[in-house]
Design an enzyme around this catalytic site. Sequence first.
Site, PDB file in Angstrom:
ATOM      1  N   HIS A  95      -7.858  -5.285  -0.368  1.00  0.00           N
ATOM      2  CA  HIS A  95      -6.857  -4.656  -0.181  1.00  0.00           C
ATOM      3  C   HIS A  95      -5.990  -5.341   0.968  1.00  0.00           C
ATOM      4  O   HIS A  95      -4.702  -5.050   0.948  1.00  0.00           O
ATOM      5  CB  HIS A  95      -6.723  -3.213  -0.047  1.00  0.00           C
ATOM      6  CG  HIS A  95      -5.510  -2.223   0.097  1.00  0.00           C
ATOM      7  ND1 HIS A  95      -4.429  -2.282  -0.961  1.00  0.00           N
ATOM      8  CD2 HIS A  95      -5.159  -1.554   1.056  1.00  0.00           C
ATOM      9  CE1 HIS A  95      -3.592  -1.617  -0.242  1.00  0.00           C
ATOM     10  NE2 HIS A  95      -3.779  -0.900   0.928  1.00  0.00           N
ATOM     11  N   SER A 140       0.742  -1.068   0.088  1.00  0.00           N
ATOM     12  CA  SER A 140      -0.083  -0.178   0.060  1.00  0.00           C
ATOM     13  C   SER A 140       0.717   1.116  -0.077  1.00  0.00           C
ATOM     14  O   SER A 140       1.431   1.531  -0.727  1.00  0.00           O
ATOM     15  CB  SER A 140      -0.863   0.067   1.128  1.00  0.00           C
ATOM     16  OG  SER A 140      -2.030   0.840   0.973  1.00  0.00           O
ATOM     17  N   ASP A 150      -8.655  -6.547  -4.844  1.00  0.00           N
ATOM     18  CA  ASP A 150      -8.167  -5.242  -4.184  1.00  0.00           C
ATOM     19  C   ASP A 150      -8.481  -4.238  -5.283  1.00  0.00           C
ATOM     20  O   ASP A 150      -8.112  -4.161  -6.514  1.00  0.00           O
ATOM     21  CB  ASP A 150      -6.596  -5.363  -4.185  1.00  0.00           C
ATOM     22  CG  ASP A 150      -6.183  -3.832  -3.674  1.00  0.00           C
ATOM     23  OD1 ASP A 150      -6.650  -3.036  -3.388  1.00  0.00           O
ATOM     24  OD2 ASP A 150      -4.829  -4.014  -3.261  1.00  0.00           O
TER      25      ASP A 150
END
EC number: 2.3.1.31
Lengths: 211, 407
Positions: B373, B174, B340
């Site tokens: 995610h 991320s 995601d």
Amino acid sequence: MEKAVPFTGQQRADHVLIAEMVKPGSRVLDVGCGDGALLKLLAEQKGVDGRGVELSREKVNLCVQSGLAVIQGDADHDLADYPDQAFDYAILSLTIQATRDPKTVLANLLRIGRHAIVSFPNFGHWRIRTQLLFTGRMPMTPNLPEPWFSTADAHLCTIKDFVDLVALVDAEVEDAVAFNSQGQRLPIKTSISLQNLLGEKAVFKLRGRLA
Amino acid sequence: MATFSAEPGGDSPSVKPTSGQRLFEVHSPSSSLIVFPEDAPLRLESGQLLAPLSIAYQTYGTLNADKSNAILICHALTGDQHVANVHPITGKSGWWETLVGPGKPVDTNRFFVICPNILGGCMGSTGPASLNPKTGKPYGVDFPVITIGDMVDAQVRLIDHLGIDVLFSVIGGSMGGMQVLEWVTRQKHRVATAIPIATAPWHSAQNIAFHEVGRQAVMADPDWRSGNYYEAGVVPKNGLAVARMAAHITYLSEKALQGKFGRNLQDRKARSFSFDADFKIESYLRHQGSTFVDRFDANSYLYITRAMDYFDLEGAYGGKLANAFAGTTAEICVVSFTSDWLYPTRDSKAIVKALNAVAANVSFVEIESDKGHDAFLLDEPEFHATARGFLSAAAAKRGLAQASEAR
């Protein structure tokens, strides 16, 4: 994408022949690298700096887990991203028949690599010819085991057809070997017509105009 | 590990934290700390100078004699340096304990792992809750706006301080993945391998939009007090909790939400015909929001989300992402997850495409997962096998000793 190979040795016959055509220490892109067997062979025997492209997510992940530099992608879409002459060899082993646009794929290989090496199943082999002649149905062989409606092979060709395609993309044949189901190469002097009849698969080493 | 642990932490804290505990970590972190003094300021992308600069960090394992086995772990938005140890505030295990540790894919028997708290964070590195040397009071919104590149420049200071020339690997998911990309492009010759996970080369309009909702929620809370809540002894906890709730939804997948919560009711058999948390999902989000407030600083949340919004590797290199990677020598393994939708696979593919365009050594795997995610933080065996295999092969290639030999 990968076919069952009757060759009983440790390595796939076309891989061994391809490895013979590759200079030690060179940079190689293997398009449709499957489980990475050729990349491993080339790394171990020739010390090449190898990269791979493979359609199957599972196979890509296995390749990366074993330390190979492989990306998920396909020959039809992803070769355009590579720069000219980035590799010494761009290899397509038993994959061209499964591409949507073999001509563009081949042209891209010749652009990306200083040499292109392509192996493919020969649809001109006598067993296939006789099956079609006597059964009137699409042939199925150990080499081409899927029925016509479920095979990934979109564009099967013969050795003669491939030679025509090479001319069409303006490339030069540097080396060509046809081999039988035992992985034995046919005698060098064999004519192209006889190779087309007796070869189950062929390996071509090509050079494009850029090189 | 729980299926839902979105970012560090998770459910049911075993220690009830207080804001005093959190502020203690801001000023005296329970981890290693390096302070760069007034006369060695960090020049930020905005042009401002920041000094003094503190970086709080954790290390695991042992740095080898030639300092070739160091791995930098970059944490995500609300993460911190406590990657593989018990968290000092929440009492819960480290946020990437499934990946990092002895015998784990990032094997601390073999590698020396460094995880700093990012610039702008609230766990000991300089951030908006730190004291402004000019006023002797917390910076608040007087803290300069920072970028992902600034975070990396601060990490470079730490790596220099540790005497490490080349990092064996830089790993992050991320926002951590954005830092990995900045390392690969800013510090080309100091990174041998890199694993950017569930990330993107730019922050999309959708991602900026979600962040703006979060920031507005914080700033709309009367306790925010224009960012000067520290002295009043309050925190904008309602606003920050709402920001966390909204963000948390984006970390999950629709399928995971439906599968875990559906329309199930929480602790009741019928609807209450009120605005209580009737539904399990409501109760879950409220819990996520309230526990987050206990361990995170609202102003840090504003600054860090802003840094992510400004991230645009393509824009920074003349509108052509491939330019960012020109001359890159690192072996890079890009990882994405199928479900995601915050940083979808197509964003990872843009990175791969740009790396291909410069003939870089790139691997790319997309991991099948329905966890959204958040999958990068969870126990996804295929992801872990990929990280382990990639790192082991690269370590072997560089002659790094096996774990048993290293000790």
